[in-house]
Enzyme design. Structure first.
Site, PDB file in Angstrom:
ATOM      1  N   CYS A  85       0.833  -1.200   0.000  1.00 51.14           N
ATOM      2  CA  CYS A  85       0.000   0.000   0.000  1.00 51.14           C
ATOM      3  C   CYS A  85       0.874   1.259   0.000  1.00 51.14           C
ATOM      4  O   CYS A  85       1.530   1.534  -0.993  1.00 51.14           O
ATOM      5  CB  CYS A  85      -0.970  -0.054   1.178  1.00 51.14           C
ATOM      6  SG  CYS A  85      -2.334   1.098   1.009  1.00 51.14           S
ATOM      7  N   HIS A 196      -3.636  -5.565   1.058  1.00 51.45           N
ATOM      8  CA  HIS A 196      -2.954  -5.777   2.338  1.00 51.45           C
ATOM      9  C   HIS A 196      -2.901  -7.260   2.707  1.00 51.45           C
ATOM     10  O   HIS A 196      -3.850  -7.771   3.315  1.00 51.45           O
ATOM     11  CB  HIS A 196      -3.710  -5.029   3.448  1.00 51.45           C
ATOM     12  CG  HIS A 196      -3.495  -3.554   3.426  1.00 51.45           C
ATOM     13  ND1 HIS A 196      -2.468  -2.948   4.121  1.00 51.45           N
ATOM     14  CD2 HIS A 196      -4.158  -2.563   2.785  1.00 51.45           C
ATOM     15  CE1 HIS A 196      -2.520  -1.632   3.916  1.00 51.45           C
ATOM     16  NE2 HIS A 196      -3.531  -1.373   3.111  1.00 51.45           N
ATOM     17  N   GLU A 198      -1.221  -8.613   5.061  1.00 51.94           N
ATOM     18  CA  GLU A 198      -1.187  -8.778   6.528  1.00 51.94           C
ATOM     19  C   GLU A 198      -2.591  -8.730   7.121  1.00 51.94           C
ATOM     20  O   GLU A 198      -2.816  -9.235   8.216  1.00 51.94           O
ATOM     21  CB  GLU A 198      -0.252  -7.730   7.164  1.00 51.94           C
ATOM     22  CG  GLU A 198      -0.833  -6.325   7.365  1.00 51.94           C
ATOM     23  CD  GLU A 198      -0.907  -5.497   6.078  1.00 51.94           C
ATOM     24  OE1 GLU A 198      -0.622  -6.037   4.984  1.00 51.94           O
ATOM     25  OE2 GLU A 198      -1.268  -4.302   6.181  1.00 51.94           O
TER      26      GLU A 198
END
Lengths: 223, 81
Positions: A85, A196, A198
């Site tokens: 990002c 993302h 994560e």
């Protein structure tokens, strides 16, 4: 165990969950303030957030920080460098990846789950996926519209798709060229991606499809 | 010697400018016959230099503009010692 630096700039906000995802993937990870050194690390991750409040252009100020010289050195040594990002925006601004991330086609912040097609499963970050595999991850950005004047030296790694892996205009959330969600350099050891991983690293988060990004990276650094 | 640079950074021709489009639309709603509206960035930089042209050029190239998507222009005026 490979040791990764998760670099923190003023305004970075995805550092803790990125550290936690790398640990879950079998690596060692530490948050590293941008004024510290990257000596003795086997790789670096630039996590998401709003470094320097997106002043000038998202990622533009962080990209000129001194620590980026060390990130460039890691990259040219073939070590894994991942930008997620805001981290992707920093990598393009720093010239580690070509192109630029422009404001979304519809100028607003997009926060939603998307499907991605793994278009290149041979990079440091995708080796545990299969070519063409469809995965699910969240995006959260206002400037994710990838643009480049030339595709030379780019490996298209992730593309926005429908749930069957069709790369369609309808599946393109932000206007990115060729539905690009992530690209890597020719060597495959530098990856920038808007989604993302994560935030998709545990079932209770809604998906653990992103964990293989970190597993692949840890495995690559072990070699 | 002290100088003032007035720097304008514009999106390259053909690249769409979502912010400009939205502002243009709002002006249309106010009754104006808008054909196009773009939002360049404008900087005023006061700086010391012996080579002001070279420095202003570098400031644009190295930070203020992103050569992938922008063009830039500048004017420099002396402010004295």
């Amino acid at each position: 165990m490979p040791r990764f630096a998760v670099i923190v700039f003023p305004g970075t906000n995805c550092d803790f969950e990125t550290v936690s995802a790398i640990k879950k993937a079998g690596g060692n990870a530490e948050r590293v303030w941008y004024k510290q050194s990257l000596k003795d690390f086997d790789g670096a991750v630039l996590p998401g957030g709003f470094s320097y409040a997106d002043y000038l252009r998202a990622g533009a100020i962080s990209a000129r920080a001194e620590i980026m010289e060390e990130v460039k050195a890691l990259a040219s040594d073939g070590k894994p460098v991942l930008g997620i990002c805001n981290g992707f925006q920093i990598l393009t601004e720093a010239g580690l990846l070509p192109g630029a991330l422009r404001p979304n086609r519809i100028p607003r912040f997009l926060c939603r789950w998307v499907y991605l097609k793994v278009s290149d499963a041979q990079t440091a970050f995708t080796q545990f996926y299969k070519d063409g595999e469809v995965i699910r991850m969240p995006i959260a950005h206002a400037e994710g519209n990838y643009y480049t004047e030339s595709l030379d030296g780019i490996r298209i790694t992730f593309q926005y798709s429908d749930e069957r892996g069709n790369v369609t205009e309808k599946a393109n959330p932000n206007g990115s060229l060729l539905n690009i969600a992530g690209i890597s350099n020719e060597k495959g050891n530098v990856l920038g991606m808007m989604p993302h991983p994560e935030r998709a690293s545990d079932k209770w988060l809604g998906s653990e499809d992103g964990l293989k990004v970190f597993r692949s990276m840890v495995e690559w650094a072990r070699r | 010697m002290k100088w003032k640079a007035r720097i304008v950074v514009r999106l390259k021709e053909g690249l769409n400018d979502p912010e400009g489009r939205v502002i243009g639309k709002a002006l249309k709603n106010l009754g104006y016959r808008i054909e196009e509206l773009k939002v360049p960035k404008y900087f005023e930089v006061v700086f010391e230099s012996d080579e002001p042209e070279k420095d202003a050029e570098e400031m644009c190239r190295r930070l203020l503009a992103n050569p992938v998507i922008h063009t830039y222009s500048y004017e420099i005026e002396p402010l004295g010692e």
